[in-house]
Structures are given as structure tokens and as C-alpha cells.
Design a protein around this motif. Structure first.
Motif, PDB file in Angstrom:
ATOM      1  N   LEU A 134       3.804 -17.414   1.475  1.00 36.00           N
ATOM      2  CA  LEU A 134       3.068 -16.887   0.328  1.00 36.00           C
ATOM      3  C   LEU A 134       4.011 -15.972  -0.466  1.00 36.00           C
ATOM      4  O   LEU A 134       3.938 -14.754  -0.373  1.00 36.00           O
ATOM      5  N   PRO A 135       4.903 -16.567  -1.281  1.00 33.29           N
ATOM      6  CA  PRO A 135       5.932 -15.760  -1.945  1.00 33.29           C
ATOM      7  C   PRO A 135       5.497 -15.104  -3.246  1.00 33.29           C
ATOM      8  O   PRO A 135       6.162 -14.178  -3.716  1.00 33.29           O
ATOM      9  N   ASP A 136       4.403 -15.562  -3.835  1.00 32.97           N
ATOM     10  CA  ASP A 136       4.022 -15.090  -5.167  1.00 32.97           C
ATOM     11  C   ASP A 136       3.237 -13.783  -5.082  1.00 32.97           C
ATOM     12  O   ASP A 136       2.261 -13.667  -4.335  1.00 32.97           O
ATOM     13  N   ALA A 137       3.654 -12.802  -5.882  1.00 33.54           N
ATOM     14  CA  ALA A 137       3.024 -11.483  -5.830  1.00 33.54           C
ATOM     15  C   ALA A 137       1.552 -11.524  -6.232  1.00 33.54           C
ATOM     16  O   ALA A 137       0.716 -10.839  -5.640  1.00 33.54           O
ATOM     17  N   ALA A 138       1.225 -12.316  -7.239  1.00 34.14           N
ATOM     18  CA  ALA A 138      -0.166 -12.397  -7.682  1.00 34.14           C
ATOM     19  C   ALA A 138      -1.052 -12.990  -6.598  1.00 34.14           C
ATOM     20  O   ALA A 138      -2.194 -12.533  -6.392  1.00 34.14           O
ATOM     21  N   ASP A 139      -0.551 -13.985  -5.882  1.00 39.29           N
ATOM     22  CA  ASP A 139      -1.323 -14.573  -4.785  1.00 39.29           C
ATOM     23  C   ASP A 139      -1.523 -13.565  -3.648  1.00 39.29           C
ATOM     24  O   ASP A 139      -2.609 -13.469  -3.063  1.00 39.29           O
ATOM     25  N   LEU A 140      -0.480 -12.808  -3.342  1.00 41.74           N
ATOM     26  CA  LEU A 140      -0.588 -11.783  -2.309  1.00 41.74           C
ATOM     27  C   LEU A 140      -1.615 -10.727  -2.699  1.00 41.74           C
ATOM     28  O   LEU A 140      -2.430 -10.298  -1.880  1.00 41.74           O
ATOM     29  N   ALA A 141      -1.571 -10.309  -3.967  1.00 42.71           N
ATOM     30  CA  ALA A 141      -2.520  -9.292  -4.439  1.00 42.71           C
ATOM     31  C   ALA A 141      -3.947  -9.811  -4.391  1.00 42.71           C
ATOM     32  O   ALA A 141      -4.870  -9.089  -3.977  1.00 42.71           O
ATOM     33  N   ALA A 142      -4.151 -11.066  -4.811  1.00 40.02           N
ATOM     34  CA  ALA A 142      -5.493 -11.629  -4.834  1.00 40.02           C
ATOM     35  C   ALA A 142      -6.094 -11.715  -3.435  1.00 40.02           C
ATOM     36  O   ALA A 142      -7.304 -11.564  -3.259  1.00 40.02           O
ATOM     37  N   LEU A 143      -5.248 -11.923  -2.438  1.00 38.82           N
ATOM     38  CA  LEU A 143      -5.745 -12.003  -1.066  1.00 38.82           C
ATOM     39  C   LEU A 143      -5.937 -10.611  -0.453  1.00 38.82           C
ATOM     40  O   LEU A 143      -6.943 -10.330   0.189  1.00 38.82           O
ATOM     41  N   ALA A 144      -4.957  -9.728  -0.662  1.00 40.92           N
ATOM     42  CA  ALA A 144      -4.943  -8.462   0.067  1.00 40.92           C
ATOM     43  C   ALA A 144      -5.840  -7.389  -0.527  1.00 40.92           C
ATOM     44  O   ALA A 144      -6.494  -6.636   0.207  1.00 40.92           O
ATOM     45  N   LEU A 145      -5.888  -7.271  -1.852  1.00 42.07           N
ATOM     46  CA  LEU A 145      -6.558  -6.121  -2.453  1.00 42.07           C
ATOM     47  C   LEU A 145      -8.068  -6.092  -2.222  1.00 42.07           C
ATOM     48  O   LEU A 145      -8.623  -5.014  -1.952  1.00 42.07           O
ATOM     49  N   PRO A 146      -8.787  -7.221  -2.306  1.00 39.37           N
ATOM     50  CA  PRO A 146     -10.220  -7.150  -1.994  1.00 39.37           C
ATOM     51  C   PRO A 146     -10.485  -6.685  -0.557  1.00 39.37           C
ATOM     52  O   PRO A 146     -11.438  -5.934  -0.307  1.00 39.37           O
ATOM     53  N   VAL A 147      -9.641  -7.128   0.386  1.00 40.91           N
ATOM     54  CA  VAL A 147      -9.800  -6.699   1.771  1.00 40.91           C
ATOM     55  C   VAL A 147      -9.458  -5.219   1.899  1.00 40.91           C
ATOM     56  O   VAL A 147     -10.151  -4.457   2.585  1.00 40.91           O
ATOM     57  N   LEU A 148      -8.403  -4.792   1.229  1.00 41.41           N
ATOM     58  CA  LEU A 148      -8.008  -3.389   1.261  1.00 41.41           C
ATOM     59  C   LEU A 148      -9.123  -2.492   0.745  1.00 41.41           C
ATOM     60  O   LEU A 148      -9.459  -1.476   1.358  1.00 41.41           O
ATOM     61  N   ASP A 149      -9.711  -2.871  -0.382  1.00 39.38           N
ATOM     62  CA  ASP A 149     -10.776  -2.056  -0.968  1.00 39.38           C
ATOM     63  C   ASP A 149     -11.999  -1.988  -0.067  1.00 39.38           C
ATOM     64  O   ASP A 149     -12.693  -0.967  -0.008  1.00 39.38           O
ATOM     65  N   GLY A 150     -12.261  -3.082   0.651  1.00 35.83           N
ATOM     66  CA  GLY A 150     -13.467  -3.107   1.468  1.00 35.83           C
ATOM     67  C   GLY A 150     -13.305  -2.574   2.869  1.00 35.83           C
ATOM     68  O   GLY A 150     -14.241  -2.013   3.442  1.00 35.83           O
ATOM     69  N   ALA A 151     -12.105  -2.741   3.446  1.00 33.54           N
ATOM     70  CA  ALA A 151     -11.963  -2.428   4.873  1.00 33.54           C
ATOM     71  C   ALA A 151     -10.710  -1.641   5.223  1.00 33.54           C
ATOM     72  O   ALA A 151     -10.533  -1.287   6.389  1.00 33.54           O
ATOM     73  N   GLY A 152      -9.836  -1.381   4.275  1.00 34.68           N
ATOM     74  CA  GLY A 152      -8.680  -0.536   4.553  1.00 34.68           C
ATOM     75  C   GLY A 152      -7.395  -1.304   4.793  1.00 34.68           C
ATOM     76  O   GLY A 152      -7.379  -2.538   4.876  1.00 34.68           O
ATOM     77  N   PRO A 153      -6.278  -0.563   4.925  1.00 35.82           N
ATOM     78  CA  PRO A 153      -4.966  -1.209   4.981  1.00 35.82           C
ATOM     79  C   PRO A 153      -4.717  -2.051   6.230  1.00 35.82           C
ATOM     80  O   PRO A 153      -4.021  -3.064   6.144  1.00 35.82           O
ATOM     81  N   LEU A 154      -5.256  -1.657   7.379  1.00 39.83           N
ATOM     82  CA  LEU A 154      -5.031  -2.488   8.561  1.00 39.83           C
ATOM     83  C   LEU A 154      -5.693  -3.846   8.398  1.00 39.83           C
ATOM     84  O   LEU A 154      -5.116  -4.885   8.760  1.00 39.83           O
ATOM     85  N   ALA A 155      -6.891  -3.872   7.849  1.00 37.99           N
ATOM     86  CA  ALA A 155      -7.577  -5.149   7.628  1.00 37.99           C
ATOM     87  C   ALA A 155      -6.800  -6.009   6.634  1.00 37.99           C
ATOM     88  O   ALA A 155      -6.713  -7.231   6.791  1.00 37.99           O
ATOM     89  N   ALA A 156      -6.227  -5.383   5.605  1.00 39.09           N
ATOM     90  CA  ALA A 156      -5.446  -6.137   4.627  1.00 39.09           C
ATOM     91  C   ALA A 156      -4.186  -6.711   5.270  1.00 39.09           C
ATOM     92  O   ALA A 156      -3.828  -7.880   5.045  1.00 39.09           O
ATOM     93  N   ALA A 157      -3.487  -5.907   6.081  1.00 37.16           N
ATOM     94  CA  ALA A 157      -2.295  -6.397   6.767  1.00 37.16           C
ATOM     95  C   ALA A 157      -2.646  -7.518   7.738  1.00 37.16           C
ATOM     96  O   ALA A 157      -1.911  -8.506   7.871  1.00 37.16           O
ATOM     97  N   THR A 158      -3.788  -7.385   8.396  1.00 36.97           N
ATOM     98  CA  THR A 158      -4.240  -8.423   9.328  1.00 36.97           C
ATOM     99  C   THR A 158      -4.552  -9.719   8.588  1.00 36.97           C
ATOM    100  O   THR A 158      -4.219 -10.818   9.057  1.00 36.97           O
TER     101      THR A 158
END
Length: 321
Positions: A267-291
Motif C-alpha cells: 500500500l504505497p500511496d499516501a491517500a490510500d493509507l490515509a483513507a484506511l487509517a484515519l477513520p480507525v484512528l478517529d474512532g479507536a486510537g493509534p494502536l487500532a490504526a496501526a493494527t
């Protein structure tokens, strides 16, 4: 205990710093292949399998940042390493290292580099500008790796490194200083309302990336070349440990992502990474986003070790009147 106390009088815990890093199990474990009893031997005497050491899955959660490092589905051992930390009323820091698989005990290089760099980044008495602190941290990590032993005739341990020091929010908002050697990456994952794009912050010290940068190959050609992933800088013997640095002052909210190529190969594209990680980060925090990001690489095949650090970053908010 008072607010200025550094250590807990009862247990000795450091009250100024919270840190976490890749650490092997305190004692040997039984062979995962045949059940041979625990031993200090690197390889099982019963079946020959390289023994695991408790670092196959590492999860670190300091609330203000978090990291995950996973062995993946193919490698016998996790040769990546992660270290994260924060100073009370001070900066946060993170380090991701990726061992060079073709050398002797690459996981030792990754762990030594990550731990040494984090220690330098969070040195309580270091008042130098952030860029100088990051350069010093990389130099200390390089020295630590260069000092690791190797058997005669073996290539000594080596690794890549990416690290970040995050200050703020202060009068001018948060400031992020990133240093790297090799092809482990840093991304800025901008929130939708931030008014700036998600983007890759680092440029790989790798054959393919340098060919593209010089205009000698286009990205598609470089990505499929046999030397695409050959790194040109690393920490270790005969390496070039000189880091490149970049400083970011985000215009709005988002997250800093550090990762090894076990993630960005899928998953090399920054926009794709943001689209996946940020909703999880906002809802459950950084560990959930990293997971969640780690799970993407595992679901895609997990052919390499995967290490991910997520650091939420928010701009300074105006004080209420």
C-alpha cells in the motif's frame, strides 16, 4: 511524589519518560516447530528450525502514539524493530528499523539501532535544535550497529532506519522532524478537513528511487526492475549512514506514519493509507490504526516483516476566552 520527581520512590519507574520497544522474551521458549524444550541455541537441535524469541508480534501503545511490528507470514523471524517514547511535557519520538535479511542476525541491528536512536531522541538534557538531535540519534544508532559482532566470513548485522521527533503544539503549532537511512518510510496522512494532501515525506535510498529521481527510469519501469529494492544507504559495516532530514509543520490535523517496506510494498500511496487509517484512528486510537494497517499487509500475503507506527498530530487550538 512531587511534579518534579524523575523516578518513583516506591518502584523506581521513570516518571519523565514513557517508552516501549522490540524486546526478546526474557527467557528462551520451546521450539514452535517440534516442541523441543527451550534452549539458548539459535536453531532447534531437534528439527533445525530457527527458534522464535517472542518478537513475532509486538504491540506498543503509549496513547499519544502506538506501534505494531509483525513477523508476517513467510519470514522465520521478525527482523524489524520499533521503539516509541514520550517525554512528560515534551516531545514524542518514534523509530522504525528493518534488518537487511542477507546479513548475519539482522534483527540485532534493528533492535540496537531502534533503542539507541530513541534514547538519543529523548535525552532529557539535549537542548539542541530538533534537526541536530535527529542527526545525532542516527549517528548513535549507526555506531551501535557498527559495533555488533559477526562470525568470521559472515556479513555483519545491518539495517535501515526512519525516525521522527514531534514537538508541539506550541505557539506556531506542531513541528515534526524526520530522519532516515534506507527505504523505511514516513508519510503524512492529512485529515480531509486539513486543506493539504496526504503525502510521502521521505525518498527511498534505493536503486529504483534514485533512478526515478534522476529521470533515468519511470516509476513503473523501476518498480519491476530486479534491483528495485536494492538499498544504497544503510546502518552497519560498509554502509553509508548519512541521513536525509525533512521538517514538517502540518497545516491541519492528521497523523504521522512510519513504516517498513512490509507495509508500503502493498500500500504505497499516501491517500490510500490515509483513507484506511484515519477513520480507525478517529474512532479507536493509534494502536487500532496501526493494527488495521498491519492487517492489510498480512491479508495481502505478508511476505515480509511489517512494522507500523502511527502518531496523531493536531494543530494548536485557540484558548477559550
Amino acid at each position: 511524589m512531587g511534579p518534579e520527581d524523575r523516578f518513583c520512590e516506591a518502584c523506581g519507574t521513570d516518571l519523565l519518560r514513557r517508552t516501549g520497544s522490540t524486546a526478546p522474551a526474557a527467557s528462551p521458549v520451546a521450539c514452535a516447530g517440534c516442541g523441543e524444550p527451550a534452549s539458548e541455541d539459535e536453531y532447534c537441535q531437534g528439527c533445525g528450525l530457527r527458534r522464535r524469541d517472542g518478537t513475532e508480534r509486538v504491540e506498543l501503545d503509549l496513547e499519544v502514539l502506538a506501534g505494531v511490528s509483525d513477523r508476517g507470514l513467510v519470514h522465520a523471524r521478525n527482523e524489524d524493530a520499533v521503539a516509541v517514547g514520550r517525554l512528560r511535557d515534551g516531545p514524542t519520538a518514534a523509530v522504525v528499523c528493518d534488518g537487511v535479511s542477507s546479513v548475519h542476525r539482522p534483527e540485532l541491528a534493528s533492535r540496537a539501532a531502534a533503542d539507541t536512536a530513541l534514547e538519543a531522541l529523548l535525552a532529557c538534557d539535549d537542548t539542541r535544535p530538533a534537526a541536530e538531535r535527529v542527526r545525532a540519534a542516527v549517528a548513535a544508532a549507526a555506531a551501535a550497529v557498527a559495533g555488533l559482532p559477526a562470525p568470521p566470513g559472515a556479513e555483519p548485522p545491518s539495517c535501515t532506519l526512519v525516525c521522527a521527533l514531534v514537538h508541539g503544539p506550541e505557539s506556531d503549532g506542531p513541528e515534526i522532524t524526520i530522519g532516515w537511512v534506507g527505504d523505511s518510510r514516513a508519510y503524512w496522512l492529512a485529515a480531509t478537513q486539513a486543506g493539504e494532501p496526504a503525502r510521502l515525506l521521505t525518498r527511498d535510498h534505493a536503486w529504483a528511487g534514485e533512478k526515478v529521481a534522476r529521470g533515468e527510469l519511470d516509476p513503473a519501469e523501476a518498480a519491476h526492475h530486479p534491483l528495485a529494492h536494492a538499498i544504497t544507504r544503510w546502518l552497519g559495516a560498509d554502509g553509508e549512514p548519512e541521513p536525509d532530514l525533512v521538517t514538517l509543520r502540518p497545516a491541519g490535523p492528521g497523523a504521522l506514519l512510519l513504516c517498513s517496506d512490509g507495509l508500503w510494498n502493498y500500500l504505497p500511496d499516501a491517500a490510500d493509507l490515509a483513507a484506511l487509517a484515519l477513520p480507525v484512528l478517529d474512532g479507536a486510537g493509534p494502536l487500532a490504526a496501526a493494527t488495521a494497517l498491519t492487517a492489510v499487509a498480512l491479508d495481502a500475503g505478508g511476505r515480509d516483516n511489517i512494522t507500523v507506527v502511527v502518531v496523531p498530530v493536531r494543530p494548536r487550538t485557540e484558548r477559550s476566552s
